[in-house]
Design a protein around this motif. Structure first.
Motif, PDB file in Angstrom:
ATOM      1  N   LEU A 142       9.668  -3.663  -6.749  1.00 50.07           N
ATOM      2  CA  LEU A 142       9.999  -2.635  -7.732  1.00 50.07           C
ATOM      3  C   LEU A 142       9.301  -1.364  -7.291  1.00 50.07           C
ATOM      4  O   LEU A 142       8.074  -1.346  -7.119  1.00 50.07           O
ATOM      5  CB  LEU A 142       9.527  -3.044  -9.128  1.00 50.07           C
ATOM      6  CG  LEU A 142       9.647  -1.981 -10.225  1.00 50.07           C
ATOM      7  CD1 LEU A 142      11.112  -1.620 -10.461  1.00 50.07           C
ATOM      8  CD2 LEU A 142       8.994  -2.468 -11.503  1.00 50.07           C
ATOM      9  N   CYS A 143      10.069  -0.300  -7.099  1.00 52.27           N
ATOM     10  CA  CYS A 143       9.512   0.952  -6.590  1.00 52.27           C
ATOM     11  C   CYS A 143       9.373   1.990  -7.701  1.00 52.27           C
ATOM     12  O   CYS A 143       9.971   1.861  -8.771  1.00 52.27           O
ATOM     13  CB  CYS A 143      10.384   1.489  -5.462  1.00 52.27           C
ATOM     14  SG  CYS A 143      10.382   0.403  -4.032  1.00 52.27           S
ATOM     15  N   ALA A 144       8.597   3.033  -7.424  1.00 50.06           N
ATOM     16  CA  ALA A 144       8.329   4.085  -8.406  1.00 50.06           C
ATOM     17  C   ALA A 144       9.592   4.857  -8.779  1.00 50.06           C
ATOM     18  O   ALA A 144       9.673   5.430  -9.866  1.00 50.06           O
ATOM     19  CB  ALA A 144       7.268   5.041  -7.875  1.00 50.06           C
ATOM     20  N   ASP A 145      10.580   4.893  -7.908  1.00 50.29           N
ATOM     21  CA  ASP A 145      11.837   5.578  -8.223  1.00 50.29           C
ATOM     22  C   ASP A 145      12.800   4.679  -9.011  1.00 50.29           C
ATOM     23  O   ASP A 145      13.979   4.963  -9.092  1.00 50.29           O
ATOM     24  CB  ASP A 145      12.503   6.107  -6.957  1.00 50.29           C
ATOM     25  CG  ASP A 145      12.924   5.008  -5.997  1.00 50.29           C
ATOM     26  OD1 ASP A 145      12.678   3.812  -6.285  1.00 50.29           O
ATOM     27  OD2 ASP A 145      13.499   5.344  -4.943  1.00 50.29           O
ATOM     28  N   GLY A 187       0.826  -1.196   0.000  1.00 54.91           N
ATOM     29  CA  GLY A 187       0.000   0.000   0.000  1.00 54.91           C
ATOM     30  C   GLY A 187       0.862   1.249   0.000  1.00 54.91           C
ATOM     31  O   GLY A 187       2.087   1.176  -0.036  1.00 54.91           O
ATOM     32  N   TYR A 188       0.216   2.393   0.063  1.00 51.83           N
ATOM     33  CA  TYR A 188       0.970   3.648   0.052  1.00 51.83           C
ATOM     34  C   TYR A 188       0.457   4.590   1.124  1.00 51.83           C
ATOM     35  O   TYR A 188      -0.531   4.333   1.783  1.00 51.83           O
ATOM     36  CB  TYR A 188       0.931   4.301  -1.328  1.00 51.83           C
ATOM     37  CG  TYR A 188      -0.452   4.610  -1.838  1.00 51.83           C
ATOM     38  CD1 TYR A 188      -1.062   5.813  -1.555  1.00 51.83           C
ATOM     39  CD2 TYR A 188      -1.139   3.691  -2.624  1.00 51.83           C
ATOM     40  CE1 TYR A 188      -2.321   6.100  -2.031  1.00 51.83           C
ATOM     41  CE2 TYR A 188      -2.392   3.969  -3.099  1.00 51.83           C
ATOM     42  CZ  TYR A 188      -2.981   5.174  -2.806  1.00 51.83           C
ATOM     43  OH  TYR A 188      -4.222   5.459  -3.273  1.00 51.83           O
ATOM     44  N   HIS A 189       1.192   5.673   1.260  1.00 49.85           N
ATOM     45  CA  HIS A 189       0.966   6.754   2.243  1.00 49.85           C
ATOM     46  C   HIS A 189       1.188   6.253   3.648  1.00 49.85           C
ATOM     47  O   HIS A 189       0.271   6.007   4.389  1.00 49.85           O
ATOM     48  CB  HIS A 189      -0.422   7.371   2.095  1.00 49.85           C
ATOM     49  CG  HIS A 189      -0.575   8.608   2.938  1.00 49.85           C
ATOM     50  ND1 HIS A 189       0.290   9.657   2.850  1.00 49.85           N
ATOM     51  CD2 HIS A 189      -1.476   8.935   3.881  1.00 49.85           C
ATOM     52  CE1 HIS A 189      -0.090  10.595   3.700  1.00 49.85           C
ATOM     53  NE2 HIS A 189      -1.151  10.187   4.338  1.00 49.85           N
ATOM     54  N   ALA A 190       2.250   6.008   4.060  1.00 52.37           N
ATOM     55  CA  ALA A 190       3.615   5.784   3.609  1.00 52.37           C
ATOM     56  C   ALA A 190       3.725   4.414   2.929  1.00 52.37           C
ATOM     57  O   ALA A 190       3.033   3.486   3.323  1.00 52.37           O
ATOM     58  CB  ALA A 190       4.557   5.818   4.820  1.00 52.37           C
ATOM     59  N   PRO A 191       4.613   4.327   1.902  1.00 52.60           N
ATOM     60  CA  PRO A 191       4.769   3.047   1.192  1.00 52.60           C
ATOM     61  C   PRO A 191       5.143   1.929   2.151  1.00 52.60           C
ATOM     62  O   PRO A 191       6.069   2.071   2.947  1.00 52.60           O
ATOM     63  CB  PRO A 191       5.897   3.329   0.199  1.00 52.60           C
ATOM     64  CG  PRO A 191       5.948   4.808   0.066  1.00 52.60           C
ATOM     65  CD  PRO A 191       5.494   5.363   1.377  1.00 52.60           C
ATOM     66  N   ARG A 192       4.409   0.827   2.075  1.00 52.27           N
ATOM     67  CA  ARG A 192       4.634  -0.277   3.011  1.00 52.27           C
ATOM     68  C   ARG A 192       4.228  -1.596   2.405  1.00 52.27           C
ATOM     69  O   ARG A 192       3.477  -1.650   1.439  1.00 52.27           O
ATOM     70  CB  ARG A 192       3.847  -0.035   4.293  1.00 52.27           C
ATOM     71  CG  ARG A 192       2.342  -0.124   4.089  1.00 52.27           C
ATOM     72  CD  ARG A 192       1.576   0.227   5.324  1.00 52.27           C
ATOM     73  NE  ARG A 192       1.555   1.663   5.468  1.00 52.27           N
ATOM     74  CZ  ARG A 192       1.280   2.303   6.585  1.00 52.27           C
ATOM     75  NH1 ARG A 192       0.990   1.652   7.659  1.00 52.27           N
ATOM     76  NH2 ARG A 192       1.282   3.601   6.624  1.00 52.27           N
ATOM     77  N   ASP A 240      11.025   3.488   0.961  1.00 51.70           N
ATOM     78  CA  ASP A 240      11.235   4.909   0.677  1.00 51.70           C
ATOM     79  C   ASP A 240      10.334   5.432  -0.426  1.00 51.70           C
ATOM     80  O   ASP A 240      10.040   6.621  -0.483  1.00 51.70           O
ATOM     81  CB  ASP A 240      12.695   5.153   0.280  1.00 51.70           C
ATOM     82  CG  ASP A 240      13.652   4.790   1.393  1.00 51.70           C
ATOM     83  OD1 ASP A 240      13.255   4.901   2.573  1.00 51.70           O
ATOM     84  OD2 ASP A 240      14.790   4.401   1.080  1.00 51.70           O
ATOM     85  N   SER A 241       9.910   4.559  -1.326  1.00 42.43           N
ATOM     86  CA  SER A 241       9.146   4.967  -2.494  1.00 42.43           C
ATOM     87  C   SER A 241       7.966   4.025  -2.698  1.00 42.43           C
ATOM     88  O   SER A 241       7.974   2.890  -2.217  1.00 42.43           O
ATOM     89  CB  SER A 241      10.065   4.947  -3.717  1.00 42.43           C
ATOM     90  OG  SER A 241       9.369   5.349  -4.872  1.00 42.43           O
ATOM     91  N   ASP A 276       5.346  -2.879  -8.206  1.00 45.24           N
ATOM     92  CA  ASP A 276       5.064  -4.313  -8.336  1.00 45.24           C
ATOM     93  C   ASP A 276       6.008  -5.068  -7.415  1.00 45.24           C
ATOM     94  O   ASP A 276       7.007  -4.516  -6.942  1.00 45.24           O
ATOM     95  CB  ASP A 276       5.246  -4.772  -9.780  1.00 45.24           C
ATOM     96  CG  ASP A 276       4.525  -6.079 -10.087  1.00 45.24           C
ATOM     97  OD1 ASP A 276       3.832  -6.614  -9.189  1.00 45.24           O
ATOM     98  OD2 ASP A 276       4.659  -6.576 -11.216  1.00 45.24           O
ATOM     99  N   PHE A 277       5.702  -6.330  -7.178  1.00 46.49           N
ATOM    100  CA  PHE A 277       6.592  -7.154  -6.364  1.00 46.49           C
ATOM    101  C   PHE A 277       6.449  -8.607  -6.760  1.00 46.49           C
ATOM    102  O   PHE A 277       5.478  -9.000  -7.400  1.00 46.49           O
ATOM    103  CB  PHE A 277       6.327  -6.953  -4.863  1.00 46.49           C
ATOM    104  CG  PHE A 277       5.012  -7.509  -4.376  1.00 46.49           C
ATOM    105  CD1 PHE A 277       4.946  -8.767  -3.797  1.00 46.49           C
ATOM    106  CD2 PHE A 277       3.847  -6.776  -4.469  1.00 46.49           C
ATOM    107  CE1 PHE A 277       3.755  -9.274  -3.328  1.00 46.49           C
ATOM    108  CE2 PHE A 277       2.652  -7.268  -3.999  1.00 46.49           C
ATOM    109  CZ  PHE A 277       2.592  -8.521  -3.429  1.00 46.49           C
TER     110      PHE A 277
END
Length: 133
Positions: A116-119, A74-79, A97-98, A102-103
């Motif tokens: 795999l993070c957005a950054d 999930g997000y806000h904070a990414p976890r 951190d981002s 996908d994972f």
């Protein structure tokens, strides 16, 4: 007291209310547990996973190959949260951190995963925590 779901239908939206039910003691022998499989009330019970939620939203959910764990990001904070189905509870939660795009689960259980993070970074995780970024 039997476990029941009460249905409320409001404007075409179904809302279910969960009522508490009987809890099976952990000290019960295996033969007694096997006898319960024939009990109609026991077979219709509903078991819920504790803390199966996210503060904002959940993006992806995958089940481990052995079927014992659920990975959810999930997000806000990414976890990432991992739930143990045998205990019906959260195994652990880790923050990144981002945002996770996908994972992939790399092992049969929860012990190895890559995110795999957005950054555009890859985060490798093992049982003990973050392994490599």
């Amino acid at each position: 007291m039997a476990t029941t779901l009460k249905l409320q239908n409001s404007d075409g939206v179904k809302v279910y209310s969960v009522a508490g039910g009987k809890i099976i003691p952990s000290w019960l022998s295996e033969s007694k547990k096997n006898q319960l499989r024939k009990d109609e009330e026991y077979r219709k019970r509903i078991e819920l996973i504790q803390d199966f939620e996210f503060p904002s939203a959940c993006q992806r959910i995958k089940c481990s190959p052995d079927g014992q764990y659920i990975f959810a990001t999930g997000y806000h904070a990414p976890r990432v949260r991992v739930y143990d189905l045998s205990q019906l509870s959260m195994k652990f939660e880790r923050f990144l951190d981002s945002e996770i795009v996908d994972f992939q689960i790399l092992s049969d259980d929860y012990s190895k995963a890559v995110f795999l993070c957005a950054d555009r970074s890859l985060h490798f995780h093992a049982k003990f925590g973050a392994y490599y970024k």
